[in-house]
Structures are given as C-alpha cells and as structure tokens.
Design a protein around this motif. Structure first.
Motif, short mmCIF file in Angstrom:
data_model
loop_
_atom_site.label_atom_id
_atom_site.label_comp_id
_atom_site.label_asym_id
_atom_site.label_seq_id
_atom_site.Cartn_x
_atom_site.Cartn_y
_atom_site.Cartn_z
N UNK A 222 68.91 77.67 56.53
CA UNK A 222 69.85 77.02 57.42
C UNK A 222 70.45 75.74 56.56
N UNK A 223 71.58 75.27 57.54
CA UNK A 223 72.28 74.37 57.05
C UNK A 223 71.99 72.99 57.66
N UNK A 224 71.95 72.11 56.82
CA UNK A 224 71.59 70.56 57.19
C UNK A 224 72.82 69.81 57.88
N UNK A 225 72.73 69.51 59.13
CA UNK A 225 73.76 69.00 59.92
C UNK A 225 73.34 67.35 60.17
N UNK A 226 72.16 67.04 60.04
CA UNK A 226 72.04 65.64 60.13
C UNK A 226 70.97 65.15 59.29
N UNK A 227 70.96 64.07 58.71
CA UNK A 227 69.92 63.46 57.86
C UNK A 227 69.86 62.02 58.09
N UNK A 228 68.68 61.56 58.46
CA UNK A 228 68.31 60.12 58.36
C UNK A 228 67.15 59.75 57.96
N UNK A 229 67.00 59.09 56.83
CA UNK A 229 65.73 58.67 56.06
C UNK A 229 65.05 60.11 55.68
N UNK A 230 63.92 60.37 56.02
CA UNK A 230 63.30 61.63 55.71
C UNK A 230 63.24 62.86 56.75
N UNK A 231 64.07 62.31 57.77
CA UNK A 231 64.12 63.20 58.92
C UNK A 231 65.41 64.13 58.91
N UNK A 232 65.38 65.25 59.27
CA UNK A 232 66.79 66.05 59.26
C UNK A 232 66.70 67.19 60.37
N UNK A 233 67.78 67.40 60.79
CA UNK A 233 68.12 68.60 61.54
C UNK A 233 69.01 69.52 60.66
N UNK A 234 68.40 70.67 61.02
CA UNK A 234 68.66 72.02 60.29
C UNK A 234 69.15 73.20 61.33
N UNK A 235 70.31 73.65 61.43
CA UNK A 235 71.15 74.52 62.25
C UNK A 235 71.42 75.97 61.59
N UNK A 236 71.64 76.88 62.37
CA UNK A 236 72.11 78.23 61.72
C UNK A 236 70.90 78.82 60.99
N UNK A 237 69.65 78.68 61.62
CA UNK A 237 68.39 79.29 61.02
C UNK A 237 68.27 80.72 61.06
N UNK A 238 68.16 81.19 59.86
CA UNK A 238 67.94 82.50 59.54
C UNK A 238 66.80 82.93 58.82
N UNK A 239 65.69 83.96 59.37
CA UNK A 239 64.61 83.96 58.72
C UNK A 239 64.90 85.14 57.51
N UNK A 240 64.45 84.89 56.31
CA UNK A 240 64.26 85.28 54.96
C UNK A 240 63.31 86.35 54.93
N UNK A 241 63.72 87.75 54.98
CA UNK A 241 62.86 88.74 54.62
C UNK A 241 62.99 89.42 53.22
N UNK A 242 62.02 89.22 52.43
CA UNK A 242 61.88 89.64 51.07
C UNK A 242 61.13 90.96 50.83
#
Length: 54
Positions: free
Chosen positions: A34-54
């Motif tokens: 997913x794409x990181x949309x917010x980052x503050x210190x060691x905390x973050x928010x990731x949106x556009x989550x996609x499951x990677x199937x290998x």
C-alpha cells in the motif's frame, strides 16, 4: 481500507512511498502492499491495501 501501525523492523518509509508489509496480528501471515499517506515518528498510515499473492 487503511492500516495504521508502528514500524517494528527496518527503516521508516516516507509519505507517498509504496511499501510491502506484514501485519503482526494477521493470522494468515500474507504480505500486503500500500501507499504511505501519513507518517509521524515510527507510526504510519497505509492506504490502498492490496494482498500480494505469489
């Protein structure tokens, strides 16, 4: 859909960066991305989550 959490291992990603991650509380232990949309210190928010199937 979004994921909010703390970076436990590795470097802290920058906002706008696409990252692969593994949630510690996800029972199936599958890698997601997913794409990181917010980052503050060691905390973050990731949106556009996609499951990677290998």
């Amino acid at each position: 859909m979004a994921f909010e959490g703390t970076v436990c291992r590795g470097r802290r990603p920058e906002v706008g960066e696409t990252v692969r991650f593994l949630s510690e509380h996800y029972m199936m232990q599958k890698v997601h991305s997913g794409a990181v949309v917010h980052s503050e210190g060691m905390r973050g928010r990731i949106e556009g989550i996609d499951l990677k199937v290998c």
